[in-house]
Design an enzyme around this catalytic site. Structure first.
Site, PDB file in Angstrom:
ATOM      1  N   GLU A   1     -79.312  -6.236 -19.748  1.00  0.00           N
ATOM      2  CA  GLU A   1     -79.565  -5.882 -18.353  1.00  0.00           C
ATOM      3  C   GLU A   1     -78.228  -5.814 -17.628  1.00  0.00           C
ATOM      4  O   GLU A   1     -77.473  -6.790 -17.643  1.00  0.00           O
ATOM      5  CB  GLU A   1     -80.453  -6.948 -17.705  1.00  0.00           C
ATOM      6  CG  GLU A   1     -80.493  -6.889 -16.193  1.00  0.00           C
ATOM      7  CD  GLU A   1     -80.863  -8.228 -15.566  1.00  0.00           C
ATOM      8  OE1 GLU A   1     -80.527  -8.436 -14.374  1.00  0.00           O
ATOM      9  OE2 GLU A   1     -81.457  -9.081 -16.245  1.00  0.00           O
TER      10      GLU A   1
ATOM     11  N   LYS B   1     -90.725 -12.804 -13.943  1.00  0.00           N
ATOM     12  CA  LYS B   1     -89.524 -13.610 -14.141  1.00  0.00           C
ATOM     13  C   LYS B   1     -89.553 -14.788 -13.180  1.00  0.00           C
ATOM     14  O   LYS B   1     -89.546 -14.599 -11.961  1.00  0.00           O
ATOM     15  CB  LYS B   1     -88.299 -12.721 -13.883  1.00  0.00           C
ATOM     16  CG  LYS B   1     -86.978 -13.449 -13.833  1.00  0.00           C
ATOM     17  CD  LYS B   1     -85.854 -12.443 -13.601  1.00  0.00           C
ATOM     18  CE  LYS B   1     -85.174 -12.651 -12.294  1.00  0.00           C
ATOM     19  NZ  LYS B   1     -84.011 -11.771 -12.093  1.00  0.00           N
TER      20      LYS B   1
END
Length: 212
Positions: free
Chosen positions: A41, A129
């Protein structure tokens, strides 16, 4: 062909790359790849993030490349246009999740409470998340999954080699790893071999956790 969210859940480890300068991104991702990491990411508060996402996606077709620190609908669309295959956010923004649903790109929003986790699920998030998890610890997965067993949890914030196995065994289906894997000091000093070695250590902990 596996969906991006399925790859993330299978691989379990996501390298979060947040830097002052993205000039050495190719060397960084090469080191991560050699260490066994397959999901990265690149955060939007890294200078040149969109170009880095695009270039990394082109250079590493075997890697799943996503965008992080995406805060709103506009940023989500920009990252998808740049080639991001998934999106992470530190917050829960309904419009951002909906962009991902429309474009078939998973958005993993940041949540903290069961209410936020359920709302994210209702908006269309396949994975949520929990951030920052360091203040709650591994047992927080059990607390959330008790009443909400259908939620797929990623833990972010304070993940290290020393606790990776414990988190994965406690019900966290994936983990986001930040400065414990890639940080400005390692990159500035071109310690790419150290990044590779750290990646291998995280992979070893993952394998121990899943019993391979």
């Amino acid at each position: 062909m596996l969906k991006a969210s399925e790859i993330i859940l299978n691989e379990k480890l996501v390298s979060i790359i947040r830097l002052e300068d993205a000039a050495k991104m190719e060397q960084i991702v090469t080191s991560l790849y050699h260490g066994g990491i397959r999901v990265v990411e690149i955060t939007m508060n890294t200078p040149g993030a969109l170009e880095a996402i695009h270039q990394t996606s082109e250079l590493f077709p075997d890697m799943l490349v996503g965008a992080g620190t995406v805060l709103d609908e506009k940023m989500a669309k920009e990252t998808i246009q740049a080639g991001a295959k998934f999106i992470l956010s530190p917050i829960l923004n309904k419009e951002t999740v909906e962009v991902g649903v429309q474009e078939d790109v998973p958005v993993i929003p940041g949540v903290l409470s069961p209410t936020e986790a359920y709302n994210a699920y209702q908006y269309g998030a396949d994975i949520v998340k929990v951030f920052p998890i360091r203040s709650f610890g591994t047992a927080y997965a059990k607390d959330i999954l008790g009443p909400l067993p259908f939620i797929k949890l990623m833990g972010v914030g304070g993940i290290a080699v020393s606790n990776t196995e414990k988190y994965l065994k406690a019900g966290w289906l994936s983990l986001g790893i930040g400065t414990q894997l890639v940080n400005d000091e390692l990159v500035k000093n071109e310690r790419f071999h150290e990044i590779e070695n750290r990646a291998k250590q995280f992979i070893e902990m993952r394998e121990r956790a899943i019993g391979n």
